[in-house]
Design a protein around this motif. Structure first.
Motif: not given
Length: 388
Positions: A46-71
């Motif tokens: 999951v960590g590797r997937a999130l890193a790849a998706l975040t780098e691609a801009g598909a996933v962004v931080a949600d504001g709350a610490p440690g939480r992400v969401r789909v852009d």
């Protein structure tokens, strides 16, 4: 990750990232622990997937610490419903949410005319969303899923030739691909209506159900063990040809040809639509009401036949079949004539929107698959062309 000997993309990584995206799209923002629990994947994966998706801009931080969401604005697709003389389009974002809709009636029944209508509506939707996104923001459509009232092959490209239905071939698919300038997937309209019921309508929480709908014809969308069942060649659900008492084997007993024959037998126009018949019955037209009653009886026989074979949790009556003159008669027939069958029937809450909403949901799923694949490919150093 690259394999140690070839340096090519690990084929397992794309589906892992897709699973993470799907969970976020369905449930909103989440932390890594919640994603591990929801996907069943190891924390490192999951960590590797999130890193790849975040780098691609598909996933962004949600504001709350440690939480992400789909852009949601990271990708856009189209759900399209091509009917007899009408085309509907829904522009969806990466979460599958409908961001804009448009419809055009009186469209000529040719592949090119339908494709041009879809492209014009898509452009209107795109401009609407771009205006709301703000200056300089562009909406690029990456995928389209098209609902069509015909038998569609398992390649999602070919319309199969069946007497009484549209001509076969890939002409419509090719025209749509050219006009929309993106990959296009065709599917039967009632199949996609069943997809909408599964995620948005009466089928939510059900592992098995059958959607039956009058729209441009009559058909079934079958969901078994949580998955849409299309059959080996794509003809699963063509229940308009199920044998019924007093009809020859292979004869269409529901659908356009059958309803035209019923209308003619009752001195009504052969080109009358199901909607017009039900409208007339609602208004007190006794002749139209008699035709509607016979249609409902035949639907009830289809329900009874499928119940014996499939034993689903639920039958969902969609589009025009959800209207009281049909739905109430089907329920009464089954209750009074074959109450021994454990049949549960509900009217769809989606009205006539099932096909376009199901196409939009399927387009969102296809988008996330592509986004996940490209994100992982980019993080592994594979060129974009290799990931397509």
């Amino acid at each position: 990750m690259p394999t140690s000997d070839t340096g090519t993309l690990d084929p397992r990584r794309g589906p892992d990232a897709r699973a993470v995206l799907d969970v976020l799209a369905a449930g909103g923002a989440a932390g890594e622990d919640a994603l591990v629990e929801a996907t069943g994947l190891p924390a490192a994966t999951v960590g590797r997937a999130l890193a790849a998706l975040t780098e691609a801009g598909a996933v962004v931080a949600d504001g709350a610490p440690g939480r992400v969401r789909v852009d949601p604005d990271s990708a856009f697709g189209l759900g399209v419903d091509v009917a007899r003389d009408r085309v509907r389009v829904a522009l969806v974002d990466a979460t599958g949410t409908v961001r804009a809709r448009a419809e055009r009636r009186d469209v000529q029944r040719t592949p090119v005319a339908r494709a041009r209508a879809a492209a014009g509506l898509a452009n209107s939707c795109r401009e609407d969303v771009e205006a709301r996104l703000g200056p300089g923001r562009r909406v690029e459509v990456g995928r389209a899923v098209v609902a069509f009232p015909a038998v569609v092959g398992v390649d999602h490209t070919t319309v199969l030739h069946v007497p009484g239905y549209e001509k076969g071939g890939t002409t419509l698919h090719d025209a749509l691909t050219d006009a929309l300038a993106c990959p296009v997937s065709l599917d039967n309209d009632v199949n996609l209506a069943a997809v909408a019921e599964q995620h948005l309508g009466a089928g939510r929480g059900r592992s098995s159900f059958v959607t039956l709908a009058f729209g441009e014809g009559f058909g079934a969308g079958v969901v078994l063990d949580g998955r849409l069942h299309r059959g080996a060649s794509g003809i699963a659900g063509e229940v308009a040809f199920l044998p019924q008492p007093g009809h020859a084997l292979g004869e269409q007993v529901l659908g356009d040809a059958a309803i035209a024959a019923l209308a003619k037998d009752h001195d009504l126009p052969e080109d009358i639509t199901v909607r017009e018949l039900i409208d007339r019955a609602d208004a007190g037209d006794g002749v139209a009401d008699a035709v509607v009653a016979e249609m409902a009886r035949r639907v009830a026989v289809v329900v009874a036949s499928l119940a014996i074979v499939l034993d689903p949790e639920l039958f969902v009556l969609g589009d025009q079949a959800a209207r009281p003159p049909i739905a109430q008669r089907v329920t009464a027939f089954l209750r009074d004539r074959i109450s021994v069958l454990p049949v549960r029937i509900e009217a769809s809450p989606l009205g006539a929107d099932g096909a376009v909403l199901g196409a939009g949901h399927a387009a969102g799923e296809a988008l996330r698959a592509v986004v996940a694949e490209r994100a992982v490919a980019a993080s592994d150093g594979v060129t974009d062309g290799a990931s397509r």
